[in-house]
Design an enzyme around this catalytic site. Structure first.
Site, mmCIF file in Angstrom:
data_model
loop_
_atom_site.group_PDB
_atom_site.id
_atom_site.type_symbol
_atom_site.label_atom_id
_atom_site.label_comp_id
_atom_site.label_asym_id
_atom_site.label_seq_id
_atom_site.Cartn_x
_atom_site.Cartn_y
_atom_site.Cartn_z
ATOM 1 N N TYR A 85 39.941 38.009 38.163
ATOM 2 C CA TYR A 85 39.505 39.374 37.878
ATOM 3 C C TYR A 85 40.278 39.911 36.684
ATOM 4 O O TYR A 85 41.455 40.238 36.784
ATOM 5 C CB TYR A 85 39.725 40.281 39.091
ATOM 6 C CG TYR A 85 38.997 39.859 40.345
ATOM 7 C CD1 TYR A 85 37.876 39.029 40.298
ATOM 8 C CD2 TYR A 85 39.426 40.291 41.593
ATOM 9 C CE1 TYR A 85 37.219 38.641 41.455
ATOM 10 C CE2 TYR A 85 38.767 39.919 42.762
ATOM 11 C CZ TYR A 85 37.672 39.088 42.677
ATOM 12 O OH TYR A 85 37.024 38.711 43.833
ATOM 13 N N HIS A 122 38.829 30.226 45.363
ATOM 14 C CA HIS A 122 37.756 31.141 44.961
ATOM 15 C C HIS A 122 36.386 30.460 44.994
ATOM 16 O O HIS A 122 35.394 31.037 45.436
ATOM 17 C CB HIS A 122 38.052 31.678 43.560
ATOM 18 C CG HIS A 122 37.515 33.043 43.310
ATOM 19 N ND1 HIS A 122 38.067 33.899 42.392
ATOM 20 C CD2 HIS A 122 36.471 33.722 43.842
ATOM 21 C CE1 HIS A 122 37.394 35.038 42.370
ATOM 22 N NE2 HIS A 122 36.420 34.944 43.246
ATOM 23 N N LEU A 129 28.423 46.254 50.905
ATOM 24 C CA LEU A 129 27.535 47.381 50.626
ATOM 25 C C LEU A 129 26.498 47.021 49.568
ATOM 26 O O LEU A 129 25.918 47.910 48.937
ATOM 27 C CB LEU A 129 28.356 48.595 50.164
ATOM 28 C CG LEU A 129 29.302 49.177 51.218
ATOM 29 C CD1 LEU A 129 30.137 50.301 50.631
ATOM 30 C CD2 LEU A 129 28.517 49.675 52.422
ATOM 31 N N ARG A 183 26.892 45.702 46.665
ATOM 32 C CA ARG A 183 27.402 46.167 45.364
ATOM 33 C C ARG A 183 27.098 47.654 45.148
ATOM 34 O O ARG A 183 26.770 48.087 44.037
ATOM 35 C CB ARG A 183 26.837 45.313 44.224
ATOM 36 C CG ARG A 183 27.095 43.829 44.455
ATOM 37 C CD ARG A 183 26.618 42.953 43.307
ATOM 38 N NE ARG A 183 26.672 41.551 43.684
ATOM 39 C CZ ARG A 183 27.770 40.787 43.647
ATOM 40 N NH1 ARG A 183 28.896 41.308 43.244
ATOM 41 N NH2 ARG A 183 27.724 39.522 44.015
#
Length: 321
Positions: free
Chosen positions: A58, A130, A211, A213
């Site tokens: 990220y 990941h 949710l 996104r």
């Protein structure tokens, strides 16, 4: 905050966690504020949202640095800190980042040391692969992750977006503490086999994007509602025609929210929480308002009729990516 454990053998955590990706990566760059994000992470701990999830990919790297600042001092021991390894930025295409996979043992061992430096800690509570590198046998990568545990740099290790067969192969080398995969009302693939397997074996299941996104919280009614330079503008389900069809799903969620005196986000998260004992969704947010909204889902128990109505929703229009 209601609590559970991170699988049958893990530490106690709040049943709702916090995904930190959007604080520095992918979503609405104009809405980012590091100072506010630090407040959100610390505020999460005050609300009992103790599982804090980040990754070296990220940014890359900037998210871990931000989380490290947020957890400095007394905050670190209050958190169950999770990060990830195995996705690497390889370039850009049409202005968008392109990622490759690296599961080589030497990469894993070097990456944990770099992550710990950025996070400002001696260990992480959960170190996750990941994505599985198809060029490296999962047993080799998992063996390196097991060495990270043996060295005291991680308490437990987990997988992300893995099949049952891959989980079993890893589990034969070293216990798999968690599996992180997308799960929401519009992404239910894991319910077929991965989640039942995890529940049976006692592995925590950590739904990301619970949710949809942000879509299931009712925050977008058209493509134009998406911020400029937001990753979601490139996703099939957010294209105007698909989005228009998918809004019917939000209508049902809104109706149940109205009947239960809750919010659409809380209904969507409560459905996810109802899928298993060791299910700990990690909705992402970078605002105190949405943090409090998400945390409130822990106090909502949907009736069997409400759950059945949500179960009967049709599949989402459009693929995930």
């Amino acid at each position: 905050m209601r609590t559970t454990t991170l699988g049958s053998q893990g530490p106690e955590v709040g049943v709702v966690g916090l995904g930190c990706m959007g604080m520095t990566h992918a979503y609405d760059p104009s809405g980012r504020d590091d100072t506010v994000s630090v407040e959100v992470v610390r505020g999460a701990l005050d609300l009992g949202v103790t599982l804090i999830d980040t990754a070296d990919a990220y940014g890359p790297y900037t998210n871990e640095e931000l989380v490290g600042r947020a957890l400095a001092g007394p905050y670190r021991e209050r958190a169950v800190l999770a990060t990830k390894v195995g996705l690497v930025l390889t370039g850009t295409e049409d202005g968008l980042p392109v990622y490759g996979r690296n599961g080589r043992p030497e990469h894993v061992k070097a990456s944990i040391d770099a992550s710990l430096r950025r996070l400002g800690t001696d260990y992480v509570d959960l170190y996750q692969l990941h994505r599985i590198d198809t060029e490296v046998p999962v047993e080799e990568t998992w063996g390196a992750l097991a060495e990270v545990v043996a060295a005291g740099k991680a308490r437990r290790i987990g997988l992300s977006e893995a099949t049952v067969e891959e989980i079993e192969r890893a589990h034969a080398v070293h216990p798999v503490a968690s599996v992180q995969s997308e799960l929401s009302l519009w992404t239910r693939d894991a319910l077929a086999d991965v989640l039942p397997y995890c529940e049976r074996v006692g592995i925590a299941f950590l739904p990301f994007s619970p949710l949809g996104r942000g879509f299931l919280a009712g925050r977008f009614s058209s493509y134009d509602d998406l911020p400029a330079d937001d990753m979601r503008r490139n996703l099939p389900r957010f294209q105007q025609e698909a989005l228009r069809t998918n809004l019917a799903m939000v209508g049902t969620v809104r109706a149940i929210a109205g009947r239960t005196g809750s919010t659409p986000a809380q209904v969507a998260l409560a459905w996810v929480l109802a899928q298993g004992r060791y299910v700990v969704p990690i909705p992402g947010t970078k605002t105190p308002k949405y943090l409090a909204d998400n945390a409130g889902a822990a106090g909502l128990t949907l009736s069997p009729a409400d759950l059945a109505e949500l179960d009967d929703l049709p599949a989402a229009t459009g693929t995930r990516y």
